[in-house]
Design an enzyme around this catalytic site. Structure first.
Site, PDB file in Angstrom:
ATOM      1  N   TYR A  68      -1.640  -1.126  10.712  1.00  0.00           N
ATOM      2  CA  TYR A  68      -1.582  -1.024   9.196  1.00  0.00           C
ATOM      3  C   TYR A  68      -0.441  -0.608   8.527  1.00  0.00           C
ATOM      4  O   TYR A  68       0.236  -1.127   7.534  1.00  0.00           O
ATOM      5  CB  TYR A  68      -2.915  -0.662   8.666  1.00  0.00           C
ATOM      6  CG  TYR A  68      -3.351  -0.653   7.348  1.00  0.00           C
ATOM      7  CD1 TYR A  68      -3.590  -2.150   6.626  1.00  0.00           C
ATOM      8  CD2 TYR A  68      -3.214   0.466   6.356  1.00  0.00           C
ATOM      9  CE1 TYR A  68      -4.071  -2.193   5.368  1.00  0.00           C
ATOM     10  CE2 TYR A  68      -3.402   0.236   4.956  1.00  0.00           C
ATOM     11  CZ  TYR A  68      -4.007  -1.272   4.424  1.00  0.00           C
ATOM     12  OH  TYR A  68      -4.142  -1.272   3.129  1.00  0.00           O
ATOM     13  N   SER A 106       0.780  -1.221   0.029  1.00  0.00           N
ATOM     14  CA  SER A 106      -0.082   0.116  -0.005  1.00  0.00           C
ATOM     15  C   SER A 106       0.888   1.435  -0.136  1.00  0.00           C
ATOM     16  O   SER A 106       1.916   1.145   0.469  1.00  0.00           O
ATOM     17  CB  SER A 106      -0.893   0.205   1.247  1.00  0.00           C
ATOM     18  OG  SER A 106      -1.632   1.211   1.285  1.00  0.00           O
TER      19      SER A 106
HETATM   20  N1  LIG Z   1      -8.597  -0.475  -0.864  1.00  0.00           N
HETATM   21  C1  LIG Z   1      -7.843   0.452  -0.799  1.00  0.00           C
HETATM   22  O1  LIG Z   1      -7.964   1.098  -0.695  1.00  0.00           O
HETATM   23  C2  LIG Z   1      -6.163  -0.384  -0.542  1.00  0.00           C
HETATM   24  C3  LIG Z   1      -5.281   0.491  -0.719  1.00  0.00           C
HETATM   25  C4  LIG Z   1      -3.852   0.051  -0.679  1.00  0.00           C
HETATM   26  C5  LIG Z   1      -3.841  -1.359  -0.416  1.00  0.00           C
HETATM   27  N2  LIG Z   1      -4.787  -2.070  -0.259  1.00  0.00           N
HETATM   28  C6  LIG Z   1      -4.672  -3.590  -0.028  1.00  0.00           C
HETATM   29  O2  LIG Z   1      -5.051  -4.451  -1.024  1.00  0.00           O
HETATM   30  C7  LIG Z   1      -5.417  -5.509  -0.444  1.00  0.00           C
HETATM   31  C8  LIG Z   1      -6.826  -6.068  -0.783  1.00  0.00           C
HETATM   32  O3  LIG Z   1      -7.861  -4.850  -0.336  1.00  0.00           O
HETATM   33  P1  LIG Z   1      -9.293  -4.817  -0.932  1.00  0.00           P
HETATM   34  O4  LIG Z   1      -9.441  -3.367  -1.017  1.00  0.00           O
HETATM   35  O5  LIG Z   1      -9.586  -5.760  -1.920  1.00  0.00           O
HETATM   36  O6  LIG Z   1      -9.943  -5.133   0.328  1.00  0.00           O
HETATM   37  P2  LIG Z   1      -9.650  -5.858   2.041  1.00  0.00           P
HETATM   38  O7  LIG Z   1      -8.668  -5.130   2.486  1.00  0.00           O
HETATM   39  O8  LIG Z   1     -11.114  -5.894   2.668  1.00  0.00           O
HETATM   40  O9  LIG Z   1      -9.551  -7.213   1.419  1.00  0.00           O
HETATM   41  C9  LIG Z   1      -9.018  -8.122   2.248  1.00  0.00           C
HETATM   42  C10 LIG Z   1      -9.270  -9.598   1.824  1.00  0.00           C
HETATM   43  O10 LIG Z   1      -8.707 -10.508   2.302  1.00  0.00           O
HETATM   44  C11 LIG Z   1      -9.493 -11.663   2.746  1.00  0.00           C
HETATM   45  N3  LIG Z   1      -8.978 -12.063   4.377  1.00  0.00           N
HETATM   46  C12 LIG Z   1      -8.988 -11.350   5.343  1.00  0.00           C
HETATM   47  N4  LIG Z   1      -8.425 -12.181   6.256  1.00  0.00           N
HETATM   48  C13 LIG Z   1      -7.958 -13.270   5.624  1.00  0.00           C
HETATM   49  C14 LIG Z   1      -7.447 -14.635   6.312  1.00  0.00           C
HETATM   50  N5  LIG Z   1      -7.068 -14.486   7.325  1.00  0.00           N
HETATM   51  N6  LIG Z   1      -7.414 -15.488   5.352  1.00  0.00           N
HETATM   52  C15 LIG Z   1      -7.597 -15.445   4.156  1.00  0.00           C
HETATM   53  N7  LIG Z   1      -8.272 -14.174   3.467  1.00  0.00           N
HETATM   54  C16 LIG Z   1      -8.411 -13.184   4.260  1.00  0.00           C
HETATM   55  C17 LIG Z   1     -10.749 -10.877   3.173  1.00  0.00           C
HETATM   56  O11 LIG Z   1     -11.817 -11.819   3.249  1.00  0.00           O
HETATM   57  C18 LIG Z   1     -10.835  -9.804   1.687  1.00  0.00           C
HETATM   58  O12 LIG Z   1     -11.288 -10.608   0.626  1.00  0.00           O
HETATM   59  C19 LIG Z   1      -5.213  -5.520   1.305  1.00  0.00           C
HETATM   60  O13 LIG Z   1      -4.099  -6.178   1.302  1.00  0.00           O
HETATM   61  C20 LIG Z   1      -5.220  -4.080   1.390  1.00  0.00           C
HETATM   62  O14 LIG Z   1      -4.506  -3.736   2.627  1.00  0.00           O
HETATM   63  C21 LIG Z   1      -6.115  -1.815  -0.190  1.00  0.00           C
END
Ligand SMILES: NC(=O)c1ccc[n+]([C@@H]2O[C@H](COP(=O)([O-])OP(=O)(O)OC[C@H]3O[C@@H](n4cnc5c(N)ncnc54)[C@H](O)[C@@H]3O)[C@@H](O)[C@H]2O)c1
Length: 258
Positions: free
Chosen positions: A163, A149
């Site tokens: 985070y 991120s």
């Molecule tokens: N959306 C944003 O603004 C943003 C920005 C930068 C980085 N990210 C990163 O991108 C990635 C994806 O984010 P997103 O926006 O799709 O939503 P999110 O962060 O909610 O997605 C997390 C995903 O991981 C799964 N998950 C959580 N715990 C788990 C576990 N123990 N085992 C298996 N799966 C598990 C969840 O069910 C979900 O599908 C994450 O790593 C997040 O930190 C997101």
């Protein structure tokens, strides 16, 4: 440049919410056999039913908790058994996020709050890399891509200490593993997305900004729009492809601009 993944076996963790699902869909549409890992069984069914695999691609749901090292080892072994090379070709770790947490003053953050975020973002990346690298070494090639991120490169907009720390740790892990695994033909890279309301946690954060705050965020973004999962998937596909064979240990911000 035409990127295709026919015959490639690919794991995508966190394949239920926006970014992970977007990555899984994009890879399956370009011919990959995608194994979609997540803890949310119902959400995985939707990831599969909304996919449009093409060019021989496929998508298979795998309910697995990436914080459990034994469960990850077992799930990876099952995936390897389906692969013609006996190895996972590409491992993408997108599971992560803030685990439903809100920002708090540091003295109010419990050790459990702290650990929950480290467990999925950092331990999960470690478990996936640890389970997939022996096969990749035997095959003499492999690709690992971690979704970090912008929060790992600066101050997190979430305000959640664990985070920002976890995302910086992922970038450190990527750099370290790249150095270790390069001699085996394995590259390790990271995509660092900017903010996008792709899951309930991030939608809540977006709504908290209100219309003025939302407008200001877009106006600070060079491309003057929010990112979409496809923007992240496109960067992942480059790192996962044969075109990125001499790129490793890198973190690419995909944020719509500085
Ligand atoms: N959306 C944003 O603004 C943003 C920005 C930068 C980085 N990210 C990163 O991108 C990635 C994806 O984010 P997103 O926006 O799709 O939503 P999110 O962060 O909610 O997605 C997390 C995903 O991981 C799964 N998950 C959580 N715990 C788990 C576990 N123990 N085992 C298996 N799966 C598990 C969840 O069910 C979900 O599908 C994450 O790593 C997040 O930190 C997101």
């Amino acid at each position: 440049m035409e990127i295709e993944f026919q015959g490639r076996t690919i794991i995508v963790t966190g394949a239920v919410r926006g970014i992970g699902r977007g990555i899984a869909h994009a890879l399956a549409a370009r011919g990959a056999a995608v194994h979609a890992f997540d803890v949310l069984a119902d959400g995985l069914e939707e990831t599969v039913s909304t996919a449009s695999p093409a060019r021989g691609g496929s998508i298979r749901p795998v309910v697995v908790d990436v914080t459990d090292p034994d469960a990850v080892q077992a799930a990876v072994a099952e995936v390897e058994a389906t692969s013609s090379s006996g190895a996972v070709d590409v491992a993408v770790h997108s599971a992560g996020g803030v685990r439903g947490q809100h920002p708090k003053a540091i003295e109010e953050v419990t050790p459990e709050d702290w650990r929950a975020i480290q467990a999925v973002n950092v331990d999960g990346a470690f478990h996936l890399a640890r389970a997939t690298t022996p096969g990749m070494k035997r095959a003499g090639r492999g690709r690992i891509v971690v979704i970090s991120s912008r929060a790992g490169l600066g101050v997190s907009l979430t305000g959640i200490q664990s985070y920002g720390t976890a995302k910086a740790a992922q970038i450190g892990l990527v750099r370290q593993l790249a150095h270790e695994l390069g001699p085996y033909g394995i590259t390790v890279n990271s995509v660092a997305p900017g903010f996008m309301p792709t899951s309930p946690d991030y939608v809540r954060q977006w709504e908290s900004y209100g219309p003025e705050g939302q407008k200001a965020l877009i106006e600070r973004t060079a491309m003057r729009r929010l990112g979409q999962p496809e923007d992240i998937a496109n960067a992942v596909m480059f790192f996962a492809s044969d075109f990125a064979g001499w790129v490793t240990g890198q973190t690419l911000p995909v944020t719509g601009g500085p």
